[in-house]
Scaffold this motif. Structure first.
Motif, PDB file in Angstrom:
ATOM      1  N   THR A 113       0.823  -1.217   0.000  1.00  0.00           N
ATOM      2  CA  THR A 113       0.000   0.000   0.000  1.00  0.00           C
ATOM      3  C   THR A 113       0.853   1.262   0.000  1.00  0.00           C
ATOM      4  N   ALA A 114       2.052   1.173  -0.569  1.00  0.00           N
ATOM      5  CA  ALA A 114       2.891   2.369  -0.669  1.00  0.00           C
ATOM      6  C   ALA A 114       2.165   3.421  -1.498  1.00  0.00           C
ATOM      7  N   GLY A 115       2.453   4.678  -1.223  1.00  0.00           N
ATOM      8  CA  GLY A 115       1.749   5.784  -1.868  1.00  0.00           C
ATOM      9  C   GLY A 115       1.745   5.682  -3.380  1.00  0.00           C
ATOM     10  N   SER A 116       0.616   5.902  -3.986  1.00  0.00           N
ATOM     11  CA  SER A 116       0.579   6.005  -5.441  1.00  0.00           C
ATOM     12  C   SER A 116      -0.561   6.934  -5.812  1.00  0.00           C
ATOM     13  N   ARG A 117      -0.390   7.646  -6.891  1.00  0.00           N
ATOM     14  CA  ARG A 117      -1.385   8.633  -7.298  1.00  0.00           C
ATOM     15  C   ARG A 117      -2.713   7.959  -7.653  1.00  0.00           C
ATOM     16  N   GLN A 119      -3.945   5.181  -6.588  1.00  0.00           N
ATOM     17  CA  GLN A 119      -4.639   4.726  -5.396  1.00  0.00           C
ATOM     18  C   GLN A 119      -5.250   5.907  -4.629  1.00  0.00           C
ATOM     19  N   ALA A 120      -4.468   6.987  -4.535  1.00  0.00           N
ATOM     20  CA  ALA A 120      -4.944   8.158  -3.800  1.00  0.00           C
ATOM     21  C   ALA A 120      -6.179   8.726  -4.486  1.00  0.00           C
ATOM     22  N   LYS A 171       3.915   3.400   8.080  1.00  0.00           N
ATOM     23  CA  LYS A 171       3.387   3.370   6.712  1.00  0.00           C
ATOM     24  C   LYS A 171       4.307   2.656   5.729  1.00  0.00           C
ATOM     25  N   CYS A 172       3.652   2.128   4.710  1.00  0.00           N
ATOM     26  CA  CYS A 172       4.324   1.328   3.703  1.00  0.00           C
ATOM     27  C   CYS A 172       5.185   2.196   2.809  1.00  0.00           C
ATOM     28  N   ILE A 173       6.392   1.744   2.548  1.00  0.00           N
ATOM     29  CA  ILE A 173       7.199   2.472   1.564  1.00  0.00           C
ATOM     30  C   ILE A 173       8.018   1.478   0.759  1.00  0.00           C
TER      31      ILE A 173
END
Lengths: 173, 283
Positions: A113-117, A119-120, A171-173
């Motif tokens: 679940t690392a940040g991605s546009r 997903q956001a 948080k996931c990275i």
């Protein structure tokens, strides 16, 4: 004549597992997955360490603690290497480390679940959070993100709407 | 610990393994490229340094504790990127200078950052809008740099990109929330956008240095980033009910060549004071 014997690398890994992370002392630097390699070059022990976040202020303290601990364990010649690649990921947190985090009150990372546009954006449009994080205290999944950034670079601030406690999420990275 | 493939991010292990694969690194094998490479690395590192410093000015003064902490964390990430970029710049330069020397002992005319990042913070609207316009560029730039023919450049980009994904996610969210918020927050965000827009064109204006680095496969031609940037910016600004400004975006430029606004000098006076007054001082 004195013959110095070098500790084998498995023993060194064991010693490293005794070095706590300075910010989250319930897990070791090995649990955190930042020790990437232990090897000997001649009679020098080389330990490769990777930073979690590039600006993490704990990096120098971690090096210092590893150095001091290994010297206490009798390592005479030691070199620490800063390794950048491959970059650290929360996937490297050990299973044991994740349990220790949870017991300490920090929700461990939800893998993948690392940040991605994309997903956001999906989360924004659907009104549903991209990641469901279980409360480390009561286990409820009725939690919400308060802020993407918490007390250290690697954590986000959450709160549980069931038991009403605030908590940190790794948080996931 | 091995784990299941991450569906939402590029396979960083593969990217990194690829970056490590032995191939001639132009950063190390082509001496004629060194001046351009030093310049290009300073441009990256100076922008992250100056923006990191600007964000750190909010520390202890943010409008809410969470915002204060978030800005300080992002500042830390950017300063971490600076250590990597300027560290490599110092190695390439081979003049005996360190990343710290470059950060603390150069004067304004030697700085190569974008003008956008040296502008004063203003209110939160301006700080967040500036961050969003920069993040959208930064994200695209780093994605392209992960494919650099220089393994040293690529590995830094792979590391930094993981953090910048979170920066862009956060600044996009806040621009939308505040743009499409109250009348007051909308008014402030619209004002910030109008004020900052003329500075955005500089991110895409290449010069001889950029051409040399693009030719060598080290960094992308800045102009080639525009389409992707414009796509992200349009999507977010429209969702924020702000829309893309009609005015020219390429009015204010020169930072990457060392021509700065008056604001940079004041920033450096504060940032560099300690090293200037007590040379070599350490914690």
């Amino acid at each position: 004549m004195v013959t110095e014997t070098l500790a084998d690398t498995a023993t060194v890994w064991g010693w490293l597992a005794e070095v706590p992370d300075p910010e989250i002392p319930v897990i070791s630097v090995v649990d955190l997955g930042i020790v990437r390699e232990v090897r000997h070059e001649g009679d020098t022990l080389v330990v490769a360490v990777t930073p979690t976040y590039s600006g993490c202020p704990a990096v120098d303290v971690i090096d210092l603690e590893i150095d001091a601990h290994l010297r206490r364990r009798g390592v005479a010649k030691l070199r620490l290497e800063r390794r950048l690649s491959p970059p650290w990921t929360t996937d490297w947190l050990s299973a044991e480390g994740r349990e220790k985090l949870r017991a300490y009150g920090i929700a461990p990372p939800v893998d993948g679940t690392a940040g991605s546009r994309v997903q956001a954006r999906a989360a924004r449009l659907s009104g549903q959070p991209a990641v469901t994080v279980a409360c480390p205290r009561c286990g409820s999944r009725a939690t919400e993100k308060v802020s993407q950034h918490g007390s250290t670079p690697c954590k986000a601030a959450y709160r549980c709407t069931a038991c009403l406690e605030p908590f940190d999420y790794f948080k996931c990275i | 610990m091995p784990s299941l493939p991450d569906m939402t991010t590029p396979n960083v292990e593969a990217l990194a393994a690829d970056a490590r694969a032995p191939r001639p690194d132009p950063a190390e094998t082509v001496p004629e490229l060194k001046p351009a490479l030093f310049e290009g690395l300073c441009r990256l590192g100076d922008s992250t340094l100056v923006l990191g410093h600007r964000l750190s000015e909010w520390c202890g003064k943010g409008p809410a504790l969470e915002e204060d902490i978030a800005l300080a964390n992002i500042a830390l990430d950017l300063i971490g990127h600076t250590q990597m970029w300027l560290g490599l710049a110092a190695e390439v330069e081979e003049a005996g200078r360190s990343a710290d020397d470059l950060a603390y002992l150069r004067d304004a005319m030697r700085f190569r950052n974008l003008l956008l990042v040296e502008l004063p913070n203003g209110d939160m609207a301006r700080t967040l809008m500036r961050q969003f316009l920069f993040d959208a560029w930064h994200h695209e730039m780093l994605e392209r740099l992960t494919g650099s023919d220089s393994a040293r450049v690529a590995e830094i980009a792979v590391k930094a990109l993981k953090e910048v994904r979170y920066h862009l996610e956060r600044s996009s969210d806040l621009v939308i929330r505040l743009g499409d918020g109250t009348a007051e927050s909308h008014r402030r965000m619209a004002g910030a956008l109008d004020m900052l827009w003329p500075y955005t064109g500089e991110m895409f204006a290449g010069d001889g240095t950029d051409a040399a680095l693009a030719e060598a496969g080290i960094a992308p031609d800045p102009a080639s980033l525009h389409e992707a940037w414009h796509g992200i910016v349009t999507e977010v600004l429209e969702e924020a009910t702000l829309g893309v400004p009609e005015g020219r975006a390429d009015v204010q430029k020169g930072g990457r060549q060392g021509r700065h606004t008056e604001h940079l000098g004041y920033l450096l006076a504060e940032m560099q004071f300690l090293q200037r007054a007590y040379p070599g001082a350490e914690w």
